[in-house]
Design a protein around this motif. Structure first.
Motif, PDB file in Angstrom:
ATOM      1  N   TYR A   1      -1.167  -0.826  -8.064  1.00 53.43           N
ATOM      2  CA  TYR A   1      -1.172  -2.177  -8.609  1.00 53.43           C
ATOM      3  C   TYR A   1       0.196  -2.861  -8.838  1.00 53.43           C
ATOM      4  O   TYR A   1       1.275  -2.261  -8.986  1.00 53.43           O
ATOM      5  CB  TYR A   1      -1.902  -2.344 -10.084  1.00 53.43           C
ATOM      6  CG  TYR A   1      -1.378  -1.450 -11.169  1.00 53.43           C
ATOM      7  CD1 TYR A   1      -0.044  -2.076 -11.794  1.00 53.43           C
ATOM      8  CD2 TYR A   1      -1.568  -0.313 -11.368  1.00 53.43           C
ATOM      9  CE1 TYR A   1       0.416  -1.377 -12.718  1.00 53.43           C
ATOM     10  CE2 TYR A   1      -1.040   0.640 -12.419  1.00 53.43           C
ATOM     11  CZ  TYR A   1      -0.108   0.032 -13.135  1.00 53.43           C
ATOM     12  OH  TYR A   1       0.581   0.794 -13.873  1.00 53.43           O
TER      13      TYR A   1
ATOM     14  N   ASN B   1      -5.435   4.385  -3.449  1.00 55.45           N
ATOM     15  CA  ASN B   1      -5.851   3.065  -3.208  1.00 55.45           C
ATOM     16  C   ASN B   1      -5.669   2.078  -4.365  1.00 55.45           C
ATOM     17  O   ASN B   1      -6.008   0.972  -4.660  1.00 55.45           O
ATOM     18  CB  ASN B   1      -7.483   2.895  -2.967  1.00 55.45           C
ATOM     19  CG  ASN B   1      -7.505   3.407  -1.494  1.00 55.45           C
ATOM     20  OD1 ASN B   1      -6.647   3.172  -0.605  1.00 55.45           O
ATOM     21  ND2 ASN B   1      -8.621   4.093  -1.345  1.00 55.45           N
ATOM     22  N   LEU B   2      -5.519   2.794  -5.667  1.00 53.20           N
ATOM     23  CA  LEU B   2      -5.323   2.083  -6.919  1.00 53.20           C
ATOM     24  C   LEU B   2      -4.217   1.867  -7.502  1.00 53.20           C
ATOM     25  O   LEU B   2      -3.721   2.150  -8.512  1.00 53.20           O
ATOM     26  CB  LEU B   2      -6.228   2.859  -7.894  1.00 53.20           C
ATOM     27  CG  LEU B   2      -7.778   2.690  -7.807  1.00 53.20           C
ATOM     28  CD1 LEU B   2      -8.318   3.649  -8.966  1.00 53.20           C
ATOM     29  CD2 LEU B   2      -8.360   1.643  -7.665  1.00 53.20           C
TER      30      LEU B   2
ATOM     31  N   THR C   1       0.906  -1.119  -0.118  1.00 50.80           N
ATOM     32  CA  THR C   1       0.199  -0.078   0.016  1.00 50.80           C
ATOM     33  C   THR C   1       0.850   1.287   0.069  1.00 50.80           C
ATOM     34  O   THR C   1       2.297   1.052   0.359  1.00 50.80           O
ATOM     35  CB  THR C   1      -0.842   0.195   1.111  1.00 50.80           C
ATOM     36  OG1 THR C   1      -0.074   0.166   2.411  1.00 50.80           O
ATOM     37  CG2 THR C   1      -1.724  -1.033   1.206  1.00 50.80           C
TER      38      THR C   1
ATOM     39  N   ARG D   1      -3.792  -5.694 -11.892  1.00 51.37           N
ATOM     40  CA  ARG D   1      -4.375  -4.647 -12.989  1.00 51.37           C
ATOM     41  C   ARG D   1      -4.629  -5.668 -14.181  1.00 51.37           C
ATOM     42  O   ARG D   1      -3.897  -6.361 -14.501  1.00 51.37           O
ATOM     43  CB  ARG D   1      -3.254  -3.856 -13.353  1.00 51.37           C
ATOM     44  CG  ARG D   1      -3.827  -2.678 -14.393  1.00 51.37           C
ATOM     45  CD  ARG D   1      -2.882  -1.523 -14.369  1.00 51.37           C
ATOM     46  NE  ARG D   1      -1.770  -1.723 -14.810  1.00 51.37           N
ATOM     47  CZ  ARG D   1      -1.271  -1.455 -16.168  1.00 51.37           C
ATOM     48  NH1 ARG D   1      -2.201  -1.220 -17.119  1.00 51.37           N
ATOM     49  NH2 ARG D   1      -0.291  -1.801 -16.564  1.00 51.37           N
TER      50      ARG D   1
ATOM     51  N   VAL E   1      -8.193  -2.363 -12.023  1.00 49.22           N
ATOM     52  CA  VAL E   1      -7.627  -2.745 -10.795  1.00 49.22           C
ATOM     53  C   VAL E   1      -8.508  -3.672 -10.109  1.00 49.22           C
ATOM     54  O   VAL E   1      -9.516  -3.097  -9.555  1.00 49.22           O
ATOM     55  CB  VAL E   1      -6.764  -1.843 -10.135  1.00 49.22           C
ATOM     56  CG1 VAL E   1      -6.136  -2.652  -8.948  1.00 49.22           C
ATOM     57  CG2 VAL E   1      -5.804  -1.111 -10.945  1.00 49.22           C
ATOM     58  N   TYR E   2      -8.244  -4.900  -9.866  1.00 51.06           N
ATOM     59  CA  TYR E   2      -9.124  -5.815  -9.006  1.00 51.06           C
ATOM     60  C   TYR E   2      -8.523  -6.741  -7.911  1.00 51.06           C
ATOM     61  O   TYR E   2      -7.339  -7.232  -8.048  1.00 51.06           O
ATOM     62  CB  TYR E   2      -9.917  -6.973 -10.020  1.00 51.06           C
ATOM     63  CG  TYR E   2     -10.666  -6.328 -11.115  1.00 51.06           C
ATOM     64  CD1 TYR E   2     -11.939  -5.774 -11.041  1.00 51.06           C
ATOM     65  CD2 TYR E   2      -9.969  -5.808 -12.379  1.00 51.06           C
ATOM     66  CE1 TYR E   2     -12.804  -5.379 -11.903  1.00 51.06           C
ATOM     67  CE2 TYR E   2     -10.767  -5.313 -13.428  1.00 51.06           C
ATOM     68  CZ  TYR E   2     -12.160  -4.916 -13.000  1.00 51.06           C
ATOM     69  OH  TYR E   2     -12.812  -4.235 -14.232  1.00 51.06           O
ATOM     70  N   PRO E   3      -9.396  -6.855  -7.113  1.00 53.69           N
ATOM     71  CA  PRO E   3      -8.680  -7.616  -5.703  1.00 53.69           C
ATOM     72  C   PRO E   3      -8.550  -8.975  -6.117  1.00 53.69           C
ATOM     73  O   PRO E   3      -9.075  -9.669  -6.756  1.00 53.69           O
ATOM     74  CB  PRO E   3      -9.876  -7.371  -4.698  1.00 53.69           C
ATOM     75  CG  PRO E   3     -10.880  -7.152  -5.293  1.00 53.69           C
ATOM     76  CD  PRO E   3     -10.644  -6.623  -6.580  1.00 53.69           C
TER      77      PRO E   3
ATOM     78  N   HIS F   1      -4.444  -9.944   0.661  1.00 55.04           N
ATOM     79  CA  HIS F   1      -5.132  -9.584  -0.239  1.00 55.04           C
ATOM     80  C   HIS F   1      -4.171  -8.898  -1.046  1.00 55.04           C
ATOM     81  O   HIS F   1      -3.288  -8.139  -0.849  1.00 55.04           O
ATOM     82  CB  HIS F   1      -6.217  -8.487   0.266  1.00 55.04           C
ATOM     83  CG  HIS F   1      -7.230  -9.204   0.965  1.00 55.04           C
ATOM     84  ND1 HIS F   1      -8.371  -9.658   0.528  1.00 55.04           N
ATOM     85  CD2 HIS F   1      -7.398  -9.543   2.296  1.00 55.04           C
ATOM     86  CE1 HIS F   1      -9.109 -10.114   1.414  1.00 55.04           C
ATOM     87  NE2 HIS F   1      -8.570 -10.126   2.446  1.00 55.04           N
ATOM     88  N   LEU F   2      -4.103  -8.743  -2.537  1.00 53.30           N
ATOM     89  CA  LEU F   2      -3.619  -8.455  -3.371  1.00 53.30           C
ATOM     90  C   LEU F   2      -4.356  -7.464  -4.401  1.00 53.30           C
ATOM     91  O   LEU F   2      -5.436  -7.742  -4.510  1.00 53.30           O
ATOM     92  CB  LEU F   2      -2.754  -9.214  -4.144  1.00 53.30           C
ATOM     93  CG  LEU F   2      -1.621 -10.068  -3.563  1.00 53.30           C
ATOM     94  CD1 LEU F   2      -2.296 -11.709  -2.917  1.00 53.30           C
ATOM     95  CD2 LEU F   2      -0.589 -10.766  -4.348  1.00 53.30           C
ATOM     96  N   GLN F   3      -3.670  -6.841  -5.204  1.00 52.65           N
ATOM     97  CA  GLN F   3      -4.411  -5.877  -6.352  1.00 52.65           C
ATOM     98  C   GLN F   3      -3.659  -6.526  -7.705  1.00 52.65           C
ATOM     99  O   GLN F   3      -2.319  -6.615  -7.846  1.00 52.65           O
ATOM    100  CB  GLN F   3      -4.150  -4.406  -5.974  1.00 52.65           C
ATOM    101  CG  GLN F   3      -4.751  -3.979  -4.807  1.00 52.65           C
ATOM    102  CD  GLN F   3      -6.349  -4.092  -4.891  1.00 52.65           C
ATOM    103  OE1 GLN F   3      -6.949  -3.883  -6.026  1.00 52.65           O
ATOM    104  NE2 GLN F   3      -6.932  -4.019  -3.835  1.00 52.65           N
TER     105      GLN F   3
END
Length: 403
Positions: free
Chosen positions: A65, A62-63, A37, A224, A202-204, A220-222
């Motif tokens: 990746y 928050n976006l 983060t 793209r 970008v998706y969890p 949890h990861l992100q």
């Protein structure tokens, strides 16, 4: 599969190693790692979130990746491995202190805490430098996580590999689909699919470890997702086949295909690249093309590769598998479905005849059937598709991007 080889060429895997130290006055380029983060990155480099936002023109902190390269403002201190810990749900300061071989009092002093009870999930805590366990990034039993090269592409798969400190059942959740990971000596691994019409963004991605005592740990990861190179195609069906577009028929048949394709099997039956299922393959319609039927909207897409062929041309298994379905379908015509393990299946539609039976084990190169023009087809050809947990993905990735 041998350690270090994925079978699918995804580019270089993203390592979780922390960035190497840099000179304090030099600009630093930092590649975002799984679980990062902006708060965590800022703490690692001794700077602030607002300074990183300004240096990179970020509008939403928050976006970020995995794989994104961030410019760390000049003057930020070099990162020290293990300087921080991300508080996980259910953790206490006492538990964190035990984990890192330090004391609650030292953690409170280092983080300016007034009470040992005032910590929260996601909070970034500094850990004393001499703490022997400070290099640990993930909550136990996670030790290391690797994902495919960023970004993930519409209609393609990307790998996930997890190393654990103790045995646990692993599962990934991505875009509403659960993917059990095949167990390995070190943890688990598997392939995740991006739907062909998933909007870029970008998706969890959530990874869950279920210990033998029933406890679960989740990280949890992100990820793209970027657009794939897909075009458009308008199709005109002859009057005698337009009834095959009936939504009820399509839905019922889709349920049969998913029932054969979706089950997860930990055995990986294929090894290395897939072959094309016909000799001298010529693609007449690529995967992912957005389709309109009889002047309608472009709300569907081509779920496989169409390969040119005349009626009676032999169709071969592209990889080892087990026959999950062999018989007639209304829309897909005479069909064969193979299961290859890890939730991967392949389908062969519009055949003139089928040469295998359900339950039969086949090797790469074994005869499956013959090219035809049955079902929802405008001419003799082979429709070949590959699905992961029921989601269609581009077969070209499996024959052209395989080591």
């Amino acid at each position: 599969m041998a350690r270090g080889g994925w079978g699918i060429r995804m580019g270089l895997a993203l390592s979780l190693a922390l960035a190497r130290p840099a000179l304090a006055q030099e600009p630093v380029r930092y590649t975002v790692q799984p679980g990062d983060t902006l708060t965590r990155i800022a703490a690692r480099f001794g700077t602030t979130v607002s300074e990183i936002e300004a240096a990179n023109g970020l509008t939403n902190p928050n976006l970020i990746y995995v794989g994104q390269v961030l410019l760390i403002p000049a003057g930020a201190s070099a990162p020290s491995p293990g300087r921080i810990h991300i508080v996980q749900p259910g953790e206490t300061l006492y538990r964190i202190a035990l984990r890192y071989g330090t004391t609650v009092a030292r953690l409170m002093a280092l983080n300016n805490l007034n009470s040992p009870n005032w910590i929260f999930a996601g909070q970034v805590l500094r850990v004393p430098e001499e703490a022997p366990g400070a290099s640990t990034v993930w909550p136990s039993p996670f030790v290391e996580i690797e994902v495919g090269a960023a970004p993930a592409i519409q209609g393609r798969v990307f790998p996930v590999r997890v190393r654990l400190s103790e045995p646990a059942a692993l599962e990934a959740a991505f875009l509403g689909v659960n993917y059990p990971l095949a167990p390995t000596a070190e943890g688990g691994e598997g392939l995740l699919a991006v739907p062909a019409m998933q909007a870029p963004g970008v998706y969890p991605l959530a990874l869950t470890a279920r210990r033998s005592d029933g406890q679960t740990v989740r990280v949890h990861l992100q990820v793209r997702v970027a657009a794939g190179p897909y075009g458009r195609e308008a199709i005109r069906l002859p009057p005698d086949r337009q009834s095959l577009l009936d939504p009820r028929r399509i839905r019922e048949e889709q349920e049969k295909v998913l029932a054969a394709c979706t089950p997860f099997e930990p055995e990986r039956r294929w090894s290395g690249p897939f072959r094309y299922p016909v000799a001298n393959p010529e693609v007449t319609s690529p995967f992912g093309t957005r389709r309109s039927y009889n002047g309608g909207p472009y709300t569907s897409y081509h779920e496989g590769l169409d390969l040119r062929g005349t009626v009676g041309t032999s169709v071969y298994a592209p990889a080892d598998g087990v026959v999950a379905f062999a018989g007639p379908l209304v829309v897909r015509g005479n069909a064969v479905i193979l299961r290859h393990g890890w939730g991967v299946c392949s389908g062969y539609w519009h055949l003139s005849a089928v040469a295998v039976q359900t339950g039969q084990r086949v090797k790469a190169g074994d005869l499956l059937g013959y090219v035809g023009n049955t079902g929802l087809s405008t001419g003799a050809h082979l429709h070949w598709e590959i699905r992961v947990r029921g989601i269609p993905v581009d077969p070209r990735q499996w024959v052209e991007g395989v080591e």
